[in-house]
Design a protein around this motif. Sequence first.
Motif, PDB file in Angstrom:
ATOM      1  N   SER A 137      33.870 -32.019 -25.201  1.00 26.42           N
ATOM      2  CA  SER A 137      32.557 -31.785 -25.809  1.00 26.42           C
ATOM      3  C   SER A 137      32.360 -30.333 -26.229  1.00 26.42           C
ATOM      4  N   TRP A 138      31.319 -30.125 -27.031  1.00 25.29           N
ATOM      5  CA  TRP A 138      30.950 -28.760 -27.410  1.00 25.29           C
ATOM      6  C   TRP A 138      30.471 -27.959 -26.197  1.00 25.29           C
ATOM      7  N   LEU A 139      29.960 -28.637 -25.179  1.00 23.32           N
ATOM      8  CA  LEU A 139      29.491 -27.927 -24.000  1.00 23.32           C
ATOM      9  C   LEU A 139      30.642 -27.211 -23.297  1.00 23.32           C
ATOM     10  N   TRP A 140      31.784 -27.880 -23.165  1.00 25.09           N
ATOM     11  CA  TRP A 140      32.941 -27.242 -22.536  1.00 25.09           C
ATOM     12  C   TRP A 140      33.399 -26.038 -23.345  1.00 25.09           C
ATOM     13  N   GLN A 141      33.452 -26.193 -24.668  1.00 27.19           N
ATOM     14  CA  GLN A 141      33.862 -25.079 -25.519  1.00 27.19           C
ATOM     15  C   GLN A 141      32.911 -23.894 -25.373  1.00 27.19           C
ATOM     16  N   GLU A 142      31.613 -24.197 -25.305  1.00 30.82           N
ATOM     17  CA  GLU A 142      30.620 -23.138 -25.169  1.00 30.82           C
ATOM     18  C   GLU A 142      30.773 -22.388 -23.854  1.00 30.82           C
ATOM     19  N   LEU A 143      30.913 -23.124 -22.763  1.00 29.86           N
ATOM     20  CA  LEU A 143      31.029 -22.490 -21.453  1.00 29.86           C
ATOM     21  C   LEU A 143      32.376 -21.778 -21.279  1.00 29.86           C
ATOM     22  N   HIS A 144      33.428 -22.324 -21.884  1.00 27.96           N
ATOM     23  CA  HIS A 144      34.735 -21.683 -21.787  1.00 27.96           C
ATOM     24  C   HIS A 144      34.717 -20.319 -22.472  1.00 27.96           C
ATOM     25  N   ALA A 145      34.018 -20.221 -23.584  1.00 29.28           N
ATOM     26  CA  ALA A 145      33.993 -18.971 -24.340  1.00 29.28           C
ATOM     27  C   ALA A 145      33.297 -17.850 -23.577  1.00 29.28           C
ATOM     28  N   VAL A 146      32.356 -18.190 -22.683  1.00 27.69           N
ATOM     29  CA  VAL A 146      31.577 -17.151 -21.993  1.00 27.69           C
ATOM     30  C   VAL A 146      31.891 -17.107 -20.491  1.00 27.69           C
ATOM     31  N   ARG A 147      33.008 -17.706 -20.084  1.00 27.54           N
ATOM     32  CA  ARG A 147      33.297 -17.842 -18.656  1.00 27.54           C
ATOM     33  C   ARG A 147      33.467 -16.511 -17.942  1.00 27.54           C
ATOM     34  N   ASN A 148      33.796 -15.449 -18.669  1.00 32.41           N
ATOM     35  CA  ASN A 148      34.036 -14.153 -18.031  1.00 32.41           C
ATOM     36  C   ASN A 148      32.829 -13.220 -18.050  1.00 32.41           C
ATOM     37  N   VAL A 149      31.698 -13.674 -18.616  1.00 29.89           N
ATOM     38  CA  VAL A 149      30.529 -12.791 -18.712  1.00 29.89           C
ATOM     39  C   VAL A 149      30.033 -12.387 -17.335  1.00 29.89           C
ATOM     40  N   ARG A 150      29.693 -13.352 -16.506  1.00 30.97           N
ATOM     41  CA  ARG A 150      29.093 -13.005 -15.211  1.00 30.97           C
ATOM     42  C   ARG A 150      30.067 -12.237 -14.305  1.00 30.97           C
ATOM     43  N   PRO A 151      31.307 -12.698 -14.130  1.00 31.52           N
ATOM     44  CA  PRO A 151      32.189 -11.925 -13.242  1.00 31.52           C
ATOM     45  C   PRO A 151      32.558 -10.551 -13.779  1.00 31.52           C
ATOM     46  N   SER A 152      32.397 -10.309 -15.080  1.00 33.42           N
ATOM     47  CA  SER A 152      32.719  -8.981 -15.605  1.00 33.42           C
ATOM     48  C   SER A 152      31.755  -7.919 -15.090  1.00 33.42           C
ATOM     49  N   PHE A 153      30.605  -8.334 -14.560  1.00 31.25           N
ATOM     50  CA  PHE A 153      29.623  -7.382 -14.036  1.00 31.25           C
ATOM     51  C   PHE A 153      29.766  -7.160 -12.535  1.00 31.25           C
ATOM     52  N   HIS A 154      30.798  -7.711 -11.901  1.00 33.63           N
ATOM     53  CA  HIS A 154      30.973  -7.512 -10.471  1.00 33.63           C
ATOM     54  C   HIS A 154      31.177  -6.037 -10.111  1.00 33.63           C
ATOM     55  N   ARG A 155      31.688  -5.270 -11.038  1.00 32.68           N
ATOM     56  CA  ARG A 155      31.910  -3.842 -10.768  1.00 32.68           C
ATOM     57  C   ARG A 155      30.736  -2.976 -11.220  1.00 32.68           C
ATOM     58  N   GLY A 156      29.680  -3.599 -11.751  1.00 29.90           N
ATOM     59  CA  GLY A 156      28.501  -2.832 -12.123  1.00 29.90           C
ATOM     60  C   GLY A 156      28.099  -3.022 -13.570  1.00 29.90           C
ATOM     61  N   LEU A 157      26.945  -2.449 -13.924  1.00 31.82           N
ATOM     62  CA  LEU A 157      26.368  -2.630 -15.255  1.00 31.82           C
ATOM     63  C   LEU A 157      27.262  -2.079 -16.355  1.00 31.82           C
ATOM     64  N   TRP A 158      27.690  -0.839 -16.210  1.00 33.96           N
ATOM     65  CA  TRP A 158      28.423  -0.205 -17.307  1.00 33.96           C
ATOM     66  C   TRP A 158      29.809  -0.806 -17.511  1.00 33.96           C
ATOM     67  N   PRO A 159      30.600  -1.069 -16.464  1.00 33.83           N
ATOM     68  CA  PRO A 159      31.861  -1.783 -16.690  1.00 33.83           C
ATOM     69  C   PRO A 159      31.640  -3.164 -17.302  1.00 33.83           C
ATOM     70  N   GLY A 193      35.838 -13.752 -27.303  1.00 31.72           N
ATOM     71  CA  GLY A 193      35.995 -14.602 -26.132  1.00 31.72           C
ATOM     72  C   GLY A 193      37.347 -15.257 -25.990  1.00 31.72           C
ATOM     73  N   LYS A 194      38.279 -14.927 -26.851  1.00 28.38           N
ATOM     74  CA  LYS A 194      39.585 -15.603 -26.854  1.00 28.38           C
ATOM     75  C   LYS A 194      40.604 -14.771 -26.072  1.00 28.38           C
ATOM     76  N   VAL A 195      40.541 -14.893 -24.750  1.00 31.72           N
ATOM     77  CA  VAL A 195      41.498 -14.215 -23.883  1.00 31.72           C
ATOM     78  C   VAL A 195      42.140 -15.259 -22.982  1.00 31.72           C
ATOM     79  N   PRO A 196      43.376 -15.020 -22.534  1.00 31.09           N
ATOM     80  CA  PRO A 196      44.085 -16.045 -21.757  1.00 31.09           C
ATOM     81  C   PRO A 196      43.737 -16.056 -20.279  1.00 31.09           C
ATOM     82  N   TRP A 197      42.917 -15.112 -19.802  1.00 31.04           N
ATOM     83  CA  TRP A 197      42.644 -15.037 -18.374  1.00 31.04           C
ATOM     84  C   TRP A 197      41.209 -15.487 -18.069  1.00 31.04           C
TER      85      TRP A 197
END
Length: 537
Positions: A367-389, A403-407
């Motif tokens: 579904s489009w839902l999986w594609q949407e969530l896959h594209a933004v999967r790294n947004v929240r964990p990218s802030f684990h080190r703080g706002l600026w990182p 959003g096209k990264v292999p990790w």
Amino acid sequence: MSERESMAFDVVVVGAGPSGLAAAIRLKQCDPALSVCVIDKGSEVGAHILSGAVFEPRALDELLPDWRERGAPLTVPAGDDRFLLLSAKRARRLPTPPSLRNHGNYIISLASLCRWLAGQAEALGVEIYAGFAAAELLYDADGAVKGVATGDMGVGKDGVPGPNFTPGIELLGRQTILAEGCRGSLSKSLSERFDLRAEADPQTYGLGIKELWEIDPAHHQTGSITHTIGWPLDAGTYGGSFLYHLDHNQVAVGFVIGLDYRNPFLSPFEEFQRFKSHPAIASIFAGGRRIAYGARAVSEGGLQSLPRLTVPGAVLVGDAAGFLNVAKVKGSHAAMKSGMLAAESIAVLLKGEGREALGYSQALRDSWLWQELHAVRNVRPSFHRGLWPGLAYSAVEFGALHGKVPWTLGNHADHSRLKEAGASRRIDYPRPDGVLRFDRLSSVFVSNTHHEENQPPHLRLADPLVPITVNHRRFDSPEQRYCPAGVYEMVGEEPHIRLQINAANCLHCKTCDIKDPTQNITWTVPEGGGGPNYPNM
């Protein structure tokens, strides 16, 4: 004690939120002969529904393409988008991220939309029962889910049935859809029984606190949308605010803080009250009045934190599973789509002899839902080190690389993140003024929260000593600060200090179940009909 009565349906849906109601409607669209029952613990549909909310109508377009002609309460088109970085005294406007551009969306009351969806469902023959709290999952001899039982009514604090005792009802279904929202008690028990999180990252959560204001028309701009980051939070704490201008001179203002915050002295409620005093924000509310208040947790972990979604006899949908696009600050469209996909798979399943709707998981991946969530999967964990990182990483991955990264970055359990009080900075919050900044108890009052006083406590401690031996001594009793309703209160003096639980104040936000550092607190459902009564949230 009377024996439970039972009612049988093809499908039982727990929760009359956007995912549960979308699932019920889609089931009847797929097969009008199916018997479908929806129950909700709120006193009416929408009573416990709280969201910002800017609504993306994509899933609604698929579910009910003629929703405009049917009179859906989507009447305020999104207008100007602003994205601000706040310091203590100033506000700097930043380019609006693509995920926060809301052309084609609507500012809504999600509670009102759910009431409307309930009417559409009932017109198709769905039976909806508000005021019935699903307290227990039922299993057959093979271990498959066979339905739910609602909670008993009229049981006293001592656990003894009173003169008005009414036993719960068994609602039996060939399939059960758990759509009870974030950190639902049945979803939690199902996950533990079937180890649904074995291959998933820990879920990570945010606490959203919201007020509805009626403001001076001179300060009102229908359709205006503002999001902020930065002050009053420090650079190591994830969170931000929203201001959405509805019609009738109303503004929804809210603050969301990631529950992985480190400082045990931080109070999400007080940070929200402090936020409203910012020079760029306070002027909006001059001459206005607050008319409603509420709070709820949201699942922010994204795709990597989704559990297994199916077991024999049951499925998870909506925020019960964790369908939220944190980059968009939206989850209702995702919740609805997950409910629709589950319903379609269940409708096919019920034509045969199987017990587990395995097609749901594959349909989601297609579904489009999986594609949407896959594209933004790294947004929240990218802030684990703080706002600026987090901002820097997001600019590269989602700006330059789309959003096209292999990790895939990982998440952590929120309750494990608190530092001890001795290693933390105390925070001096300003006193409430009753005009712009308020206290918890007056806030609970305008949430219209009510519980039957003489009932067993629905907030349970695995070990009654832990609040003193661990939480108080090591973390300075953080439960009295992370709860946005004043439920947890330390009373008495050392060495006789004790934890008092004011369960009648509970907003059902589930923060205590999530953030308690030893996971000693378990949130369970109180009697049906209890809790907040949000009129237009």
